[in-house]
Scaffold this active site. Structure first.
Site, PDB file in Angstrom:
ATOM      1  N   TYR A  58     -14.855  17.353 -15.743  1.00  0.00           N
ATOM      2  CA  TYR A  58     -15.355  16.423 -15.222  1.00  0.00           C
ATOM      3  C   TYR A  58     -16.735  16.011 -14.536  1.00  0.00           C
ATOM      4  O   TYR A  58     -16.294  16.370 -13.300  1.00  0.00           O
ATOM      5  CB  TYR A  58     -14.304  15.217 -15.771  1.00  0.00           C
ATOM      6  CG  TYR A  58     -15.100  13.820 -15.151  1.00  0.00           C
ATOM      7  CD1 TYR A  58     -15.201  12.824 -16.705  1.00  0.00           C
ATOM      8  CD2 TYR A  58     -15.237  12.634 -14.287  1.00  0.00           C
ATOM      9  CE1 TYR A  58     -15.172  11.752 -16.323  1.00  0.00           C
ATOM     10  CE2 TYR A  58     -14.895  11.417 -13.812  1.00  0.00           C
ATOM     11  CZ  TYR A  58     -15.435  11.068 -15.521  1.00  0.00           C
ATOM     12  OH  TYR A  58     -15.463   9.212 -15.859  1.00  0.00           O
ATOM     13  N   ARG A 106       1.070  -1.206   0.144  1.00  0.00           N
ATOM     14  CA  ARG A 106       0.342  -0.240  -0.138  1.00  0.00           C
ATOM     15  C   ARG A 106       0.849   0.934   0.099  1.00  0.00           C
ATOM     16  O   ARG A 106       0.271   2.223  -0.517  1.00  0.00           O
ATOM     17  CB  ARG A 106      -0.577   0.015   1.386  1.00  0.00           C
ATOM     18  CG  ARG A 106      -1.694   0.977   1.200  1.00  0.00           C
ATOM     19  CD  ARG A 106      -2.938   1.435   2.675  1.00  0.00           C
ATOM     20  NE  ARG A 106      -2.391  -0.012   3.519  1.00  0.00           N
ATOM     21  CZ  ARG A 106      -1.813   0.874   4.368  1.00  0.00           C
ATOM     22  NH1 ARG A 106      -1.802   1.696   4.841  1.00  0.00           N
ATOM     23  NH2 ARG A 106      -2.974  -0.559   5.306  1.00  0.00           N
ATOM     24  N   LYS A 118      -7.772   7.171 -19.725  1.00  0.00           N
ATOM     25  CA  LYS A 118      -7.197   7.650 -21.266  1.00  0.00           C
ATOM     26  C   LYS A 118      -6.442   7.191 -21.567  1.00  0.00           C
ATOM     27  O   LYS A 118      -5.601   6.151 -22.069  1.00  0.00           O
ATOM     28  CB  LYS A 118      -7.986   8.685 -20.674  1.00  0.00           C
ATOM     29  CG  LYS A 118      -9.349   9.199 -19.843  1.00  0.00           C
ATOM     30  CD  LYS A 118     -10.337   7.757 -20.250  1.00  0.00           C
ATOM     31  CE  LYS A 118     -11.255   8.167 -19.061  1.00  0.00           C
ATOM     32  NZ  LYS A 118     -11.489   9.742 -17.687  1.00  0.00           N
ATOM     33  N   ASP A 165      -6.286  19.404 -14.630  1.00  0.00           N
ATOM     34  CA  ASP A 165      -6.084  17.890 -14.799  1.00  0.00           C
ATOM     35  C   ASP A 165      -5.876  17.715 -16.812  1.00  0.00           C
ATOM     36  O   ASP A 165      -6.633  18.350 -17.758  1.00  0.00           O
ATOM     37  CB  ASP A 165      -8.082  17.724 -15.269  1.00  0.00           C
ATOM     38  CG  ASP A 165      -7.991  16.675 -14.909  1.00  0.00           C
ATOM     39  OD1 ASP A 165      -7.778  15.391 -15.833  1.00  0.00           O
ATOM     40  OD2 ASP A 165      -9.227  16.125 -14.901  1.00  0.00           O
TER      41      ASP A 165
END
Ligand SMILES: *Cc1c(COP(=O)(O)O)cnc(C)c1O
Length: 388
Positions: free
Chosen positions: A102, A49, A199, A174
Site C-alpha cells: 500500500y 487514551r 475498508k 495486512d
C-alpha cells in the site's frame, strides 16, 4: 476463544453485555475518564487514551474473528502499521516489506528509515530468491500484504512465516483486502494481523480506523503499552461505528464475492477488456496459493482496458454506479485508475516495475444489485466504443 463461525462472532460479541439497563446493543461511553472506586484502587478503565469499553469490545470482536489473543484499535490503518514498527524496531533493526505494498505503508517505512528510526528493505516476496536474500540479512520484522494492490498478487503466508521464523523474524500480514472471513493469517503462522478497518471491516466508508491483532497475550500487552505511550489509539465513537459496520461482515463479504464472480465472467467475454487480475482465475499466478490459504477470493479486481486512453476516460466518465474514487471495501462500488490516483506518487519507472500500466482499472465491487452493475458497465463500454 470462540468456537463460532466469523458471521456469528461479528454479530454476537458484546450483545446483552450491558448490566445497568440490559440494553441489547452495548451503549456508547464517550467519557474521557472514569472514577477510582476507592483510594489506590485502579479501575479497569481510567482514561480513554489507554482504554475504553467501546474500543475494548471492538478489539475483542476483531481478535476473536482472527483467532488471536489481543488487539489494539488505532485511529487509522497507517497508525496501526506505525505502532507495530515503533514497538518492535530500533535504529539497527531491519523490516522487510513488499515492493508493491500500500502506497501509504511504503511512504511511512521509507520516510522513517530515512530519518534513521530503523532500516527497511522492499522486496518482491513472490520471488523466492529475492526473499531468501532479504531474510539472510536477519530482519526483525516482515510485513506481508496478500492479495496486493492493485494487481492482487498472492504470497504464500505459511511458507513465508516458516522462512522468517527460521531467522527469528516476526511476521505481520495486512489482511485488509480479505478480512478474517476469507483469510486467517494467524492460523497460517503469522504473529500479527493488521487491518485498515476503514475498508471492509467497517464497510460503509464513513470511519477511518485500524487495528493490530496479536497471536500472543505478551505482544498484545506490549502494543497496548506503546499505543498509549505514543497516543495511537482510536476514539470511542469511531469504535462504536466500526463495530456497527462489522456486525454485517459475514453477509457483506458473501455478496461482495458473489457479485464479483458475476462481474468477472461478464468482463471475461468482453472485447474491450484485456488481461484481468483476480486470484479466482486459473491463469492468475497466485491461483494455487489462494486456493490453499484463502476461503474466498475477495471482491477487488483489476483489468487492462483494451482501447485507446481517450476511450478509457470516456468509459470511466460514463459509469453511473461505479464512483471514481480511492479507497475500497464499502457498500458502494468504486472504480479507480491506479496510475493517476492511488499510485500516482510512485513515478513512471516504479509504476512500470510494479506492472501498473496507464490502461489498468481497479474495481471495488459493492453491494448494489449485480445486474444493475453489469448493465452500467455495458452501457459505459458502448459509449466508449462509439468514441473513436
Ligand atoms: C487503506 C489501506 C491502508 C491504510 O489504512 P488507512 O486507514 O487509510 O490509514 C493500509 N493497508 C492497506 C492494504 C490499505 O488498503
Amino acid at each position: 476463544m470462540s468456537t463460532h463461525k466469523p458471521a456469528t462472532i461479528a454479530v454476537r460479541t458484546g450483545i446483552e453485555s450491558d448490566t445497568q439497563h440490559h440494553a441489547v446493543v452495548p451503549p456508547i461511553y464517550l467519557s474521557t475518564n472514569y472514577g477510582f472506586p476507592a483510594f489506590g484502587e485502579v479501575p479497569k478503565y481510567d482514561y480513554t487514551r489507554s482504554g475504553n469499553p467501546n474500543r475494548g469490545l471492538l478489539e475483542q470482536t476483531l481478535f476473536e474473528l482472527e483467532s488471536g489473543k489481543g488487539a489494539v484499535i488505532t485511529n487509522c490503518g497507517t497508525s496501526a502499521l506505525n505502532l507495530w514498527a515503533t514497538a518492535f524496531l530500533g535504529p539497527d533493526d531491519l523490516i522487510v516489506a513488499p515492493h508493491d505494498c500500500y502506497g501509504g505503508s511504503y511512504r511511512l517505512f521509507n520516510t522513517r528509515a530515512q530519518k534513521g528510526d530503523f532500516k527497511v528493505l522492499f522486496v518482491d516476496q513472490s520471488d523466492p530468491s529475492a526473499l531468501t536474500e532479504a531474510l539472510a540479512q536477519k530482519p526483525k520484522l516482515v510485513l506481508v500484504e496478500t492479495p496486493s494492490n492493485p494487481l492482487v498478487r498472492v504470497v504464500d503466508i505459511a511458507a513465508l512465516c516458516e522462512q522468517a521464523h527460521a531467522v527469528d523474524a516476526l511476521v505481520a500480514v495486512d489482511n485488509t483486502f480479505l478480512t478474517p472471513v476469507f483469510q486467517k493469517p494467524l492460523e497460517l503462522g503469522a504473529d500479527f494481523v493488521i487491518h485498515s478497518t476503514t475498508k471492509y471491516i467497517n464497510g460503509h466508508s464513513d470511519v477511518i480506523g485500524g487495528v493490530v491483532i496479536t497471536k500472543t497475550e505478551q505482544h498484545a500487552e506490549e502494543l497496548a503499552w506503546w499505543g498509549n505511550c505514543i497516543g495511537a489509539t482510536g476514539t470511542p465513537f469511531d469504535s462504536y461505528m466500526t463495530l456497527r459496520g462489522l456486525r454485517t461482515l459475514g453477509a457483506r463479504m458473501r455478496v461482495h464475492e458473489e457479485s464479483s464472480r458475476e462481474i468477472l465472467s461478464y468482463l471475461q467475454n468482453h472485447q474491450s477488456v484485456g488481461t484481468i487480475y483476480h486470484p479466482s482465475l486459473p491463469e492468475h499466478p497466485g491461483h494455487a496459493i489462494a486456493l490453499k490459504q484463502q476461503s474466498g477470493f475477495g471482491s477487488m479486481l483489476s483489468f487492462e482496458f483494451a482501447g485507446s486512453f481517450e476511450q478509457l476516460k470516456t468509459f470511466v466518465s460514463a459509469l453511473k454506479l461505479f464512483s471514481l474514487a480511492e479507497s475500497l471495501g464499502g457498500v458502494e462500488s468504486l472504480i479507480c485508475h491506479p496510475a493517476s490516483m492511488t499510485h500516482r506518487a510512485m513515478g513512471e519507472a516504479a509504476l512500470a516495475e510494479a506492472g501498473v500500466s496507464q490502461q489498468l482499472l481497479r474495481l471495488s465491487v459493492g453491494l448494489e444489485d449485480v445486474q444493475d452493475l453489469i448493465s452500467d458497465l455495458e452501457q459505459a463500454f458502448n459509449v466508449a466504443a462509439e468514441d473513436n
